[in-house]
Write an enzyme that holds these catalytic residues in place. Structure first.
Site: not given
Length: 428
Positions: A93, A118, A21-22, A315
């Site tokens: 974000r 988040c 995802k990042n 994370d």
């Protein structure tokens, strides 16, 4: 949506994780830097990607996406800046990553001053705005945020207060088409930052220092398109290894990117879990004893510290915290990044976990206490929701993790993968 969990059974099997995802989000934003077609493979079908795709198509871009195959083709040749009325994608974000690419295209951008994400505490815009100003943008705010360029970005040197992943990514995307050379000292170096830089280099950008805290970018006039594969999400690799460990099962995760695992494997070892690698497959064997490893300096608590890469990834702390709840011994966790990273800890007490919150950045977990099935509320933090699920999966009986659908922001096939490992779990 809620996760209904019937726990207490070992989870075992083999998983192929999704794309990171990042990585995919900044790479999608970087596709705005060219009008040539960009083809992406291993694209995860997650909500934040859906939002960016919708945003692009609303501005006239042509996108085809085979979600089942994970293949996407993006063509911004018909992107119409006049369609943009100031609203960027909401609830993510990562929308800040559109600042530099949109300024390249539009020269002026007026947007609401607040970007949502988040629940990890204050996520300031200042580092992004400082970088854009340093590279030649004009910034003003009067209820709305206005960014403007006169003749494009100009190369510059910048040394921010701290390492920020998204600010580093904005710097790179601004600098690759700037006039002259740009240098960022105190740059973030996370694997997903490296992924973005490598894709930009393949598109024709000149970037040196990738993977270090100093990036130098020589600006060019244009970038080309191409075909790029999104790397595996190492967060998901760790998540499923941790699920195997906490339930006493044996889990194998393919495409695990072993070169990222030295420190992560050490964190697992501190909780009694050995991670093995067979080629690019990571393995946690069944029935490992969860015991906190005592440090040589016995008058200090053993600890796992999380901070910007190459520290342990912040994370992933919730996965280690969940393991510590089950491990014999006490472990301190130190989140050096987010002041809101432990707001979900009171939910663990509903399971019977014994956790002391020392301050907004540090907790102590006293593990191996009697646990019970429970109903808990997940925060809008992906891995915290995962951590609550992990504890629930380790407890016999029916638990409910309420509002857990934030997991879908990073794990497109979370429940399907869990079921393939033998989990009794469903969305409701």
């Amino acid at each position: 949506m809620d996760l209904i969990v019937n726990g207490g059974s070992p989870l075992s099997g083999t998983i192929t994780p999704s794309g990171n995802k990042n990585s995919v989000l900044p790479i999608l934003c970087a596709s705005l830097l060219t009008n040539a077609p960009v083809r992406l493979l291993n694209v995860p079908a997650i909500t934040d990607v859906e939002k960016l795709v919708s945003f692009f198509t609303e501005q006239g871009s042509r996108i085809t996406w085979d979600r089942a195959a994970g293949a996407m083709t993006i063509d911004h040749g018909s992107f119409d800046a006049d369609r943009l009325q100031g609203e960027l994608p909401t609830g993510m974000r990562s929308a800040v990553l559109l600042f530099a690419p949109l300024l390249h295209r539009m020269q002026k951008l007026t947007i609401p001053a607040k970007a949502e994400g988040c629940s990890l505490g204050i996520r300031e815009l200042d580092p992004h705005l400082e970088i854009l100003e340093k590279l030649g943008a004009k910034v003003s705010s009067n209820g709305t945020l206005t960014l403007s360029l006169k003749n494009g970005f100009v190369g510059a040197r910048h040394w921010p207060d701290y390492m920020s992943v998204t600010a580093t990514e904005n710097f790179v995307m601004a600098a690759v088409l700037a006039d002259g050379e740009s240098t960022l000292i105190n740059a973030a170096s996370e694997p997903h930052v490296q992924d973005l830089c490598e894709v930009l280099v393949a598109m024709g950008a000149k970037i040196s220092g990738i993977g270090t805290s100093k990036l130098t970018v020589t600006g060019g006039k244009r970038l080309r398109g191409g075909t790029f594969t999104i790397n595996t999400d190492y967060h998901e690799v760790v998540t499923f290894l941790a699920l195997g460990a906490i339930t006493g099962g044996e889990v194998k995760v393919r495409q695990s990117l072993p070169h990222h695992f030295d420190l992560i494997a050490r964190a697992f070892a501190k909780l009694g879990v050995k991670v093995e690698h067979d080629g690019d497959t990571a393995i946690v064997r069944r029935k490992q004893k969860l015991v906190v490893e005592e440090p040589f300096t016995t008058n200090l608590l053993p600890k796992i510290e999380a901070a910007p890469w190459p520290y342990f990834p912040v994370d992933l702390l919730p996965c280690m915290i969940a393991l510590a709840v089950r491990a014999k011994g006490a472990m301190q966790f130190w989140n050096k990044v987010y002041e809101g990273g432990f707001t979900w800890i009171p939910e663990l007490s509903k399971f019977g976990a014994h956790v002391v919150v020392s301050d907004p950045h540090r907790i102590i977990v006293f593990g191996d206490r009697p646990l019970r099935a429970a109903t808990v509320d997940a925060p809008y933090i992906i891995r915290a929701a995962v951590g609550l699920y992990m504890v629930a999966a380790s407890i016999p009986g029916r638990s409910v993790v309420k509002n857990a659908d934030t997991i879908r922001r990073a794990h497109p096939n979370f429940v399907e993968n869990l079921r393939s490992l033998g989990a009794d779990v469903e969305w409701k």
